[in-house]
Design a protein around this motif. Sequence first.
Motif, mmCIF file in Angstrom:
data_model
loop_
_atom_site.group_PDB
_atom_site.id
_atom_site.type_symbol
_atom_site.label_atom_id
_atom_site.label_comp_id
_atom_site.label_asym_id
_atom_site.label_seq_id
_atom_site.Cartn_x
_atom_site.Cartn_y
_atom_site.Cartn_z
ATOM 1 N N TYR A 85 3.844 1.553 -1.249
ATOM 2 C CA TYR A 85 4.427 1.696 -2.583
ATOM 3 C C TYR A 85 3.424 2.323 -3.553
ATOM 4 O O TYR A 85 3.742 3.285 -4.266
ATOM 5 C CB TYR A 85 4.897 0.327 -3.104
ATOM 6 N N LEU A 108 5.046 11.055 -10.634
ATOM 7 C CA LEU A 108 6.118 10.166 -11.077
ATOM 8 C C LEU A 108 5.708 9.466 -12.365
ATOM 9 O O LEU A 108 4.531 9.176 -12.556
ATOM 10 C CB LEU A 108 6.392 9.106 -9.999
ATOM 11 N N GLU A 137 -1.013 7.950 -8.955
ATOM 12 C CA GLU A 137 -2.120 8.865 -8.730
ATOM 13 C C GLU A 137 -3.416 8.104 -8.970
ATOM 14 O O GLU A 137 -3.600 7.493 -10.028
ATOM 15 C CB GLU A 137 -1.984 10.035 -9.697
ATOM 16 N N GLY A 182 -9.500 9.173 -3.647
ATOM 17 C CA GLY A 182 -8.133 9.076 -4.162
ATOM 18 C C GLY A 182 -7.228 10.197 -3.707
ATOM 19 O O GLY A 182 -6.019 10.127 -3.888
ATOM 20 N N LEU A 197 0.468 4.004 -2.949
ATOM 21 C CA LEU A 197 0.039 5.367 -2.614
ATOM 22 C C LEU A 197 1.166 6.369 -2.861
ATOM 23 O O LEU A 197 0.912 7.522 -3.211
ATOM 24 C CB LEU A 197 -0.424 5.446 -1.154
ATOM 25 N N GLY A 198 2.407 5.925 -2.712
ATOM 26 C CA GLY A 198 3.534 6.835 -2.900
ATOM 27 C C GLY A 198 3.897 7.066 -4.354
ATOM 28 O O GLY A 198 4.604 8.027 -4.662
ATOM 29 N N THR A 199 3.461 6.204 -5.258
ATOM 30 C CA THR A 199 3.935 6.331 -6.644
ATOM 31 C C THR A 199 2.828 6.502 -7.685
ATOM 32 O O THR A 199 3.110 6.889 -8.812
ATOM 33 C CB THR A 199 4.760 5.092 -7.071
ATOM 34 N N VAL A 214 0.844 -1.198 0.000
ATOM 35 C CA VAL A 214 0.000 0.000 0.000
ATOM 36 C C VAL A 214 0.885 1.256 0.000
ATOM 37 O O VAL A 214 0.626 2.198 -0.743
ATOM 38 C CB VAL A 214 -0.981 -0.011 1.203
ATOM 39 N N LYS A 225 4.470 14.578 -5.722
ATOM 40 C CA LYS A 225 5.272 14.693 -6.939
ATOM 41 C C LYS A 225 4.757 13.675 -7.952
ATOM 42 O O LYS A 225 4.571 12.504 -7.620
ATOM 43 C CB LYS A 225 6.726 14.408 -6.584
ATOM 44 N N ARG A 240 -5.276 12.501 -0.926
ATOM 45 C CA ARG A 240 -4.779 12.403 0.443
ATOM 46 C C ARG A 240 -4.928 13.758 1.106
ATOM 47 O O ARG A 240 -4.627 14.782 0.494
ATOM 48 C CB ARG A 240 -3.317 11.943 0.448
#
Lengths: 500, 100
Positions: free
Chosen positions: A168, B96, A174, B59, A170-172, A166, B94, B61
């Motif tokens: 990974y 990516l 959209e 979706g 949510l961090g990468t 999760v 950011k 945050r």
Amino acid sequence: MNIALFLQMATDACPDRCALSHDGQNYTYKELFAASKRAAVKFSSADCKYVSLLDVSSPLVPVALMGAAMAGIPYVPINYRLSEEQIGALLERIDPAYLIIGANEGRYTFDNGVIQSSSDFMNDVFSGDDVEIDWHEDPAAVAVQLFTSGTTGTPKAATLRHEHLVSYILGTVEFMGAAEEDATLVSVPPYHIAAISAVMSNIYACRQIVLLPAFDPGEWLRLCIEHAVSSAFVVPTMLTRIIEELDQSIIDPRALTSLQSIAYGGGKMPVPVIERALRLFPHVNFTNAYGLTETSSTITLLDPDDHRAAIDHDDAAVHARLGSVGKSLPSVEIEIRDDQGKPVGPWEAGEIYVRGPQVSGEYEGRSVLDAHGWFPTRDAGYLDDHRYLYLSGRVDDVIVRGGENISPGEIEDLLHRHPAVADAAAVGMPSEEWGEVVALALVEASGQQVSEDEIRAYIREHLRSSRVPEVIHHTSELPYNETGKLLRRVVREWFQIERD
Amino acid sequence: MEINLLKPGTRLKSAVCGAEIMIIKATDGDGLSCGGAAMGESPGKAEAASEKMHGCLIGKRYVNEADTVEVLCVKSGEGSLYYNEAELMTKDTKKLPSSD
């Protein structure tokens, strides 16, 4: 925190959008979600400790992954290319499991688990009444267990928990970042971490997945055109074969008008191949992704701007970045350490350590993270002044000649630039005098010949004399596994035999 | 006073609309509200405060100013999200390139 959330959100946001195309059939998010819930009910009622899939890619890949997550049972895809004996040994380690098995995968038995054919399972989950299921949101529950490729011995089972995956995604990615007409071509096998991350990230982006179960360059190009594919992930050997196919076929690369981006990873990309690809597809955005199973996939990226700058730039340092795997993700830290475990500065080679919320570094409950959460990747490499990461191979592949560390990568990278060389692998060979010396397996480019003296002189000219191979073995092909990893163990064996 | 510390992964529902959130960073759950009413795992219906209805989007945050609170909106709603009466803002991430 449960990866099933991704499919639930996609279904809420765009229930009727096409989620997956396979073999002429389309599946919407609503259909995949309903099938995953039915699968979860089957798994839950089957008193098993794992859900396993032994088959090529199909719509069952997302359904088994998400269904297992909803049921709170680890999902364990198995490499169908292994021998019957190897598969049997892995199945023993996960019994009792709910095993879904393809029609061409041989016959296996369980003492306690359940075995069902893929076609029966398909029928069960893609029809029938809607079911509701409440899943657990335990971040520490195991989502996926992957057997590493075992290029160096018995496969290790890497444990990935929901919190890692999760974090990974949510961090990468959209959420719903893809347009309705976007489609991505997935040709990596389901037992590879890249396939797991492809399923999750494209579902979260609401991007249609086009599945190509058995990679073939002609079929890859055909699907690209037929489905107006906009993005794809390939391993280096796939890109090489796609380029070869384009050389021989009547398809003009410019006919692939929909293709906007290609990401690659899973093995070392020879610089001449990516240079060729950048020229063949000037409008495509190329991204190099480096990651490991134990890090929930990607930890560094060389982005499209880096690629363009490298190819356009005369500055040697910028151009050299084509051979880099780029910079770490915002949530990931990277450190290079020497063999005493001490961090080293830019340009100094050592072992790559990584830390971040997506990093599991755990094998079947045994964590290899250090006290501060750093994971030793066993990959060797160095950072430049701008924190671009360069890989030089596995730490265990380093050749130690008379106390001097030689990375096979530096010899191989040099030879890849030689016009008469198609491929090369440098390995260590035992030596009474030096402990180890360099042995080289060499593939000549088609229609080209190069003498051993010429190769030795070329290496001596560009590198230090310790890098000059003691033995050179000419071969027509180097051994790679299906995801593009060079099997150095096999190459090493060639030289053992030659000596004996 | 005892803090109702919610673990990452906990889901909360709005009492005034269909919004649902998931906790990303461990948070004092009693401080979270949507549309002027406390959120909960199964809250009863409550009256919305009309000035707190700018909506929240699936979706996205949401974080507070100090970056100590972070939640993911998993179902859109008409209510907006607050922590201790301060409205949460969407987190800029950011962009990516896709790597899978």
